[in-house]
Design a protein around this motif. Structure first.
Motif, PDB file in Angstrom:
ATOM      1  N   LEU A 202       0.849  -1.193   0.000  1.00 55.63           N
ATOM      2  CA  LEU A 202       0.000   0.000   0.000  1.00 55.63           C
ATOM      3  C   LEU A 202       0.885   1.244   0.000  1.00 55.63           C
ATOM      4  O   LEU A 202       1.906   1.288   0.691  1.00 55.63           O
ATOM      5  CB  LEU A 202      -0.901   0.036   1.252  1.00 55.63           C
ATOM      6  CG  LEU A 202      -2.246  -0.688   1.203  1.00 55.63           C
ATOM      7  CD1 LEU A 202      -2.973  -0.532   2.539  1.00 55.63           C
ATOM      8  CD2 LEU A 202      -3.126  -0.192   0.075  1.00 55.63           C
ATOM      9  N   ASP A 203       0.461   2.249  -0.753  1.00 52.67           N
ATOM     10  CA  ASP A 203       1.261   3.461  -0.885  1.00 52.67           C
ATOM     11  C   ASP A 203       0.857   4.496   0.176  1.00 52.67           C
ATOM     12  O   ASP A 203       0.533   5.645  -0.127  1.00 52.67           O
ATOM     13  CB  ASP A 203       1.079   4.051  -2.292  1.00 52.67           C
ATOM     14  CG  ASP A 203       2.072   5.168  -2.574  1.00 52.67           C
ATOM     15  OD1 ASP A 203       3.112   5.205  -1.886  1.00 52.67           O
ATOM     16  OD2 ASP A 203       1.802   5.996  -3.460  1.00 52.67           O
ATOM     17  N   LEU A 204       0.865   4.048   1.440  1.00 57.01           N
ATOM     18  CA  LEU A 204       0.579   4.943   2.556  1.00 57.01           C
ATOM     19  C   LEU A 204       1.885   5.443   3.162  1.00 57.01           C
ATOM     20  O   LEU A 204       2.824   4.665   3.362  1.00 57.01           O
ATOM     21  CB  LEU A 204      -0.214   4.219   3.653  1.00 57.01           C
ATOM     22  CG  LEU A 204      -1.703   3.969   3.428  1.00 57.01           C
ATOM     23  CD1 LEU A 204      -2.254   3.044   4.511  1.00 57.01           C
ATOM     24  CD2 LEU A 204      -2.477   5.280   3.428  1.00 57.01           C
ATOM     25  N   GLN A 205       1.969   6.735   3.435  1.00 54.75           N
ATOM     26  CA  GLN A 205       3.162   7.277   4.081  1.00 54.75           C
ATOM     27  C   GLN A 205       3.042   7.092   5.581  1.00 54.75           C
ATOM     28  O   GLN A 205       2.032   7.474   6.184  1.00 54.75           O
ATOM     29  CB  GLN A 205       3.336   8.758   3.749  1.00 54.75           C
ATOM     30  CG  GLN A 205       4.646   9.337   4.283  1.00 54.75           C
ATOM     31  CD  GLN A 205       4.899  10.737   3.773  1.00 54.75           C
ATOM     32  OE1 GLN A 205       4.471  11.090   2.673  1.00 54.75           O
ATOM     33  NE2 GLN A 205       5.602  11.536   4.549  1.00 54.75           N
ATOM     34  N   LEU A 206       4.052   6.500   6.196  1.00 54.18           N
ATOM     35  CA  LEU A 206       4.021   6.187   7.618  1.00 54.18           C
ATOM     36  C   LEU A 206       4.971   7.081   8.405  1.00 54.18           C
ATOM     37  O   LEU A 206       5.897   7.668   7.856  1.00 54.18           O
ATOM     38  CB  LEU A 206       4.392   4.719   7.855  1.00 54.18           C
ATOM     39  CG  LEU A 206       3.552   3.659   7.140  1.00 54.18           C
ATOM     40  CD1 LEU A 206       4.077   2.266   7.455  1.00 54.18           C
ATOM     41  CD2 LEU A 206       2.081   3.775   7.533  1.00 54.18           C
ATOM     42  N   TYR A 207       4.712   7.144   9.707  1.00 56.72           N
ATOM     43  CA  TYR A 207       5.568   7.894  10.617  1.00 56.72           C
ATOM     44  C   TYR A 207       5.975   6.952  11.739  1.00 56.72           C
ATOM     45  O   TYR A 207       5.137   6.260  12.322  1.00 56.72           O
ATOM     46  CB  TYR A 207       4.817   9.094  11.191  1.00 56.72           C
ATOM     47  CG  TYR A 207       5.612   9.882  12.208  1.00 56.72           C
ATOM     48  CD1 TYR A 207       6.548  10.818  11.801  1.00 56.72           C
ATOM     49  CD2 TYR A 207       5.403   9.683  13.582  1.00 56.72           C
ATOM     50  CE1 TYR A 207       7.275  11.548  12.729  1.00 56.72           C
ATOM     51  CE2 TYR A 207       6.130  10.405  14.517  1.00 56.72           C
ATOM     52  CZ  TYR A 207       7.053  11.338  14.088  1.00 56.72           C
ATOM     53  OH  TYR A 207       7.779  12.055  15.010  1.00 56.72           O
ATOM     54  N   GLU A 208       7.249   6.893  12.048  1.00 58.55           N
ATOM     55  CA  GLU A 208       7.751   5.987  13.083  1.00 58.55           C
ATOM     56  C   GLU A 208       8.067   6.751  14.359  1.00 58.55           C
ATOM     57  O   GLU A 208       8.688   7.816  14.335  1.00 58.55           O
ATOM     58  CB  GLU A 208       9.011   5.277  12.602  1.00 58.55           C
ATOM     59  CG  GLU A 208       9.538   4.250  13.605  1.00 58.55           C
ATOM     60  CD  GLU A 208      10.793   3.543  13.126  1.00 58.55           C
ATOM     61  OE1 GLU A 208      11.278   2.658  13.840  1.00 58.55           O
ATOM     62  OE2 GLU A 208      11.286   3.899  12.025  1.00 58.55           O
ATOM     63  N   GLU A 209       7.606   6.200  15.478  1.00 62.32           N
ATOM     64  CA  GLU A 209       7.913   6.778  16.790  1.00 62.32           C
ATOM     65  C   GLU A 209       8.084   5.658  17.800  1.00 62.32           C
ATOM     66  O   GLU A 209       7.174   4.857  18.007  1.00 62.32           O
ATOM     67  CB  GLU A 209       6.792   7.726  17.230  1.00 62.32           C
ATOM     68  CG  GLU A 209       7.101   8.442  18.547  1.00 62.32           C
ATOM     69  CD  GLU A 209       6.030   9.437  18.931  1.00 62.32           C
ATOM     70  OE1 GLU A 209       5.089   9.034  19.659  1.00 62.32           O
ATOM     71  OE2 GLU A 209       6.126  10.605  18.499  1.00 62.32           O
ATOM     72  N   LYS A 210       9.285   5.582  18.385  1.00 62.20           N
ATOM     73  CA  LYS A 210       9.617   4.558  19.381  1.00 62.20           C
ATOM     74  C   LYS A 210       9.350   3.149  18.856  1.00 62.20           C
ATOM     75  O   LYS A 210       8.808   2.291  19.550  1.00 62.20           O
ATOM     76  CB  LYS A 210       8.830   4.805  20.671  1.00 62.20           C
ATOM     77  CG  LYS A 210       9.176   6.111  21.356  1.00 62.20           C
ATOM     78  CD  LYS A 210       8.367   6.293  22.624  1.00 62.20           C
ATOM     79  CE  LYS A 210       8.695   7.634  23.290  1.00 62.20           C
ATOM     80  NZ  LYS A 210       7.914   7.839  24.539  1.00 62.20           N
ATOM     81  N   GLY A 211       9.723   2.934  17.627  1.00 59.09           N
ATOM     82  CA  GLY A 211       9.611   1.602  17.033  1.00 59.09           C
ATOM     83  C   GLY A 211       8.233   1.240  16.519  1.00 59.09           C
ATOM     84  O   GLY A 211       8.034   0.146  15.988  1.00 59.09           O
ATOM     85  N   LYS A 212       7.261   2.158  16.650  1.00 54.39           N
ATOM     86  CA  LYS A 212       5.914   1.899  16.158  1.00 54.39           C
ATOM     87  C   LYS A 212       5.605   2.803  14.971  1.00 54.39           C
ATOM     88  O   LYS A 212       6.076   3.941  14.912  1.00 54.39           O
ATOM     89  CB  LYS A 212       4.879   2.133  17.267  1.00 54.39           C
ATOM     90  CG  LYS A 212       4.961   1.118  18.401  1.00 54.39           C
ATOM     91  CD  LYS A 212       3.831   1.333  19.392  1.00 54.39           C
ATOM     92  CE  LYS A 212       3.870   0.296  20.499  1.00 54.39           C
ATOM     93  NZ  LYS A 212       2.751   0.468  21.474  1.00 54.39           N
ATOM     94  N   PHE A 213       4.829   2.252  14.031  1.00 54.10           N
ATOM     95  CA  PHE A 213       4.489   3.006  12.826  1.00 54.10           C
ATOM     96  C   PHE A 213       3.047   3.499  12.883  1.00 54.10           C
ATOM     97  O   PHE A 213       2.144   2.798  13.361  1.00 54.10           O
ATOM     98  CB  PHE A 213       4.676   2.135  11.582  1.00 54.10           C
ATOM     99  CG  PHE A 213       6.125   1.916  11.233  1.00 54.10           C
ATOM    100  CD1 PHE A 213       6.820   2.833  10.457  1.00 54.10           C
ATOM    101  CD2 PHE A 213       6.799   0.792  11.698  1.00 54.10           C
ATOM    102  CE1 PHE A 213       8.155   2.638  10.146  1.00 54.10           C
ATOM    103  CE2 PHE A 213       8.138   0.578  11.387  1.00 54.10           C
ATOM    104  CZ  PHE A 213       8.819   1.513  10.615  1.00 54.10           C
TER     105      PHE A 213
END
Length: 405
Positions: free
Chosen positions: A32-43
């Motif tokens: 899927l072409d969703l942009q993700l954001y990572e914080e403390k190992g979680k997306f």
């Protein structure tokens, strides 16, 4: 960069958190072409226009290809359409669809009214302080002050918003009747069953000396100033005062309490007095769920009328510290479609597995917050009294007019 919490997306798009986790997994694997954001190992899914458009498409696709084997359908009973007016049916539909909530006022119809009457009769006989006895006591304590406020007026109209079975105001009515000042007693409630219970009680207590005027009104939307026209234009208008009662903290149960307070404000005249009572925030009150847990208030009435089987959901009650409210909700363990039919037209509202319908809430406030809320809605504070156990407050006010006395 801003991002959505999974719970926020689930509530916003009425999907399960599991679906959102699946989207994130698919985005991580490049499917899927969703942009993700990572914080403390979680997306998390970022809050950008590109993602929003794709999410909307995923939601539509999910509804279209939903697995029908695990999908339950509920069709409201004939009693549902008999009990509620078309306007009320639309209101219930709208609140379920937009807010995932069943407005609490609709639980006081039919068996809900009878259970509430039984419950309050039970409270009246209890030795320990409660909503009924505290309200009666607080009204009694403030009688002399109210008498001072109405000094100079020869007749009093009492407008009782949400009277229930009228138990809390029995002594108040008797007081004004004895003084020869009681003109009209007007009871406003959305439930005709509760109005009938109140009417029967008034007749029994006062043997016809108090004429009961009952009107079906939803105080969230419907003003009551039209009921006072004949008094407003009467020759003795200047000597008649309206005492408006809004007891029991009912407005704390509404989705938008300020809306109800605005309706009341806009129905009142500059000399009218508002008397309101409510339960305050304490550690003890945060744990109080007697009326929901014991079934004294028929919280599942609307669910039964919607033909939603009890096996489809689990009841959950809790205190939400962020909302500062006690809440009761039905959390669904199946995907559900409710098929409404009105005036020959059909409409389906879908709820996903894991979603919840809010059935009841009671917002919590400290005494100062209560006074500030009335002030913010255009009421001029006159007096406030707390009960002996400090759990309840009675608030007396008038509307702000900008006129200097």
């Amino acid at each position: 960069m801003k991002y959505f919490k999974n719970t926020e997306l689930a509530k916003l798009y009425h999907v399960s958190e599991k679906s959102i986790r699946n989207w994130i997994d698919a985005a991580e694997s490049g499917k899927l072409d969703l942009q993700l954001y990572e914080e403390k190992g979680k997306f998390y899914i970022t809050n950008i226009t590109k993602n929003t458009k794709l999410i909307e498409e995923l939601v539509k696709r999910g509804k279209k290809f939903k697995n029908t084997r695990g999908y339950k359908v509920a069709k409201p009973t004939e009693d549902f359409y008999k009990l509620y007016s078309p306007k009320q049916v639309l209101d219930i539909m709208s609140n379920i669809d937009i807010y995932r909530e069943v407005p609490v006022q609709y639980t006081y119809f039919d068996s809900g009214a009878k259970r509430w009457d039984t419950y309050t009769q039970h409270l009246l006989k209890q030795d320990s302080p409660n909503s009924v006895t505290n309200t009666i006591d607080l009204l009694g304590i403030n009688l002399s002050y109210i008498d001072t406020l109405i000094e100079g007026y020869t007749s009093i109209n009492i407008i009782d918003i949400g009277p229930g079975n009228a138990l809390p105001i029995r002594n108040l009515l008797g007081h004004f009747l004895e003084k020869g000042k009681l003109n009209r007693y007007i009871a406003l409630d959305i439930s005709k069953e509760l109005l009938k219970i109140a009417e029967d009680n008034i007749e029994k207590w006062f043997d016809g000396q108090v004429k009961f005027e009952g009107h079906i009104r939803d105080i969230v939307y419907e003003r009551f100033d039209d009921l006072l026209v004949k008094d407003t234009f009467a020759e003795n208008a200047d000597s008649t005062l309206n005492l408006v009662l809004f007891l029991g903290g009912t407005f704390n149960n509404f989705r938008d309490p300020d809306h109800a307070l605005a309706t009341i404000h806009d129905s009142m005249g500059k000399k009218d007095i508002l008397v309101s009572s409510k339960k305050l925030d304490t550690e003890k009150s945060r744990r109080y769920f007697e009326q929901t847990a014991s079934g004294n208030q028929d919280m599942e009435l609307v669910l039964r009328l919607l033909n939603i089987d009890k096996s489809y959901y689990t009841l959950e009650q809790y205190f939400d510290v962020h909302k500062m409210a006690r809440e009761l909700q039905a959390k669904f363990n199946v995907a559900l479609a409710i098929e409404f039919q009105l005036d020959g037209q059909r409409r389906t509202i879908e709820l996903n597995k894991g979603e919840s319908l809010l059935l009841w809430r009671a917002r919590h406030q400290a005494a100062v917050e209560t006074i500030n809320q009335f002030d913010a809605n255009g009421f001029d504070f006159l007096q406030a009294t707390r009960s002996k156990d400090l759990d309840y407050i009675l608030h007396i006010s008038k509307i702000k007019t900008g006129i200097q006395n």
